[in-house]
Motif scaffolding. Structure first.
Motif, PDB file in Angstrom:
ATOM      1  N   UNK A 162       0.832  -1.199   0.000  1.00 29.80           N
ATOM      2  CA  UNK A 162       0.000   0.000   0.000  1.00 29.80           C
ATOM      3  C   UNK A 162       0.871   1.256   0.000  1.00 29.80           C
ATOM      4  N   UNK A 163       0.219   2.418   0.005  1.00 29.33           N
ATOM      5  CA  UNK A 163       0.940   3.689  -0.094  1.00 29.33           C
ATOM      6  C   UNK A 163       1.841   3.932   1.105  1.00 29.33           C
ATOM      7  N   UNK A 164       1.388   3.535   2.294  1.00 28.64           N
ATOM      8  CA  UNK A 164       2.206   3.731   3.482  1.00 28.64           C
ATOM      9  C   UNK A 164       3.500   2.931   3.391  1.00 28.64           C
ATOM     10  N   UNK A 165       3.380   1.704   2.898  1.00 31.02           N
ATOM     11  CA  UNK A 165       4.571   0.878   2.757  1.00 31.02           C
ATOM     12  C   UNK A 165       5.465   1.381   1.627  1.00 31.02           C
ATOM     13  N   UNK A 166       4.870   2.002   0.613  1.00 30.86           N
ATOM     14  CA  UNK A 166       5.655   2.622  -0.447  1.00 30.86           C
ATOM     15  C   UNK A 166       6.552   3.706   0.135  1.00 30.86           C
TER      16      UNK A 166
END
Length: 258
Positions: A162-166
């Motif tokens: 997801x974006x947070x992990x990106x």
């Protein structure tokens, strides 16, 4: 407990068997280029050797690993991924070493890495790339293992969902960032995950996006490439294909819609 939690718990228990065991350096592997350099030259397929999986069960248990690797390399695979987890994916380090000794393309050790001893084992078996899954590691663990692998001269594919992990992967300075289209907590698959991450991927910088899982057809591959992926990681489709080489050649050719 999710499937990922279960696998990681089993992996942490498994690696205790390796603790204190001296890691012997293995030599004699063919020289290999860096995957990042290959992907900067154009779209690439990371072709995977995958005997089984928790979601699909046995896929091709009796695969001739050496022959499959030769097919992948001849077809122009940018790299070969070998699943080495034994309990859930029926793979092995022996599979990895067999492939690494045979091919001249980069080789990815695909496993759930939570300790540096696994990185040592992967390198000694001939891997040139290891996988680190953001969702499986605490921040300090991720940073430590990433630095350790780099110090060993290995490329690192940092997997996100997801974006947070990106953001975590980008702050880490990861060059190879893989978005897993399969939710490792539910095992549901959606290629829209690649599109979502690609929409937030930096246009400038050294990072390369790789789309993983859920790619079964030429149209799936084309979708991932058109959304901004520099590479795709494909396992099941190739393991079940009657002509894996033709599949790879088809999705990487200029004839695929861009």
């Amino acid at each position: 407990m999710t499937i990922l939690d279960e696998i990681i718990a089993a992996k942490r228990k498994e690696i205790k068997e390796y603790q204190g065991v001296e890691s012997t350096s293995v030599n004699g592997f063919p020289g290999k280029f860096r995957l990042a350099e290959r992907l900067r030259d154009g779209r690439g397929v990371i072709a995977e050797i995958k005997r089984a999986s928790p979601s699909k069960g046995n896929i091709r248990i009796d695969v001739d690993v050496a022959e499959q690797a030769k097919i992948y390399e001849r077809a122009g695979a940018a790299a070969i991924s070998v699943l080495t987890d034994e309990l859930y994916f029926k793979g092995s380090m022996a599979d990895l070493e067999k492939v690494a000794r045979l091919v001249s393309v980069p080789v990815l050790c695909k496993d759930f890495i939570v300790d540096s001893v696994q990185i040592d084992r992967a390198k000694n078996a001939g891997a040139t790339i290891i996988l680190l899954i953001v969702a499986a590691l605490e921040q300090r663990e991720l940073e430590k293992l990433y630095s350790y692998a780099q110090a060993k001269g290995l490329e690192v594919l940092v997997e996100i969902h997801d974006r947070e992990e990106l953001d975590v992967a980008l702050k880490l300075g990861a060059e190879l960032i893989g978005v897993n289209n399969r939710n490792l907590k539910t095992f549901e698959v959606s290629l829209e995950r690649t599109a979502e991450i690609a929409g937030h991927f930096p246009d400038s910088g050294d990072s390369l996006l790789i789309s993983e899982s859920g790619i079964f057809s030429e149209s799936d591959a084309s979708y991932a490439f058109n959304k901004g992926a520099s590479g795709i990681l494909v396992g099941e489709a190739l393991m079940r294909s009657a002509d894996a080489g033709a599949w790879i050649e088809s999705v990487t050719s200029s004839e695929v819609e861009k």
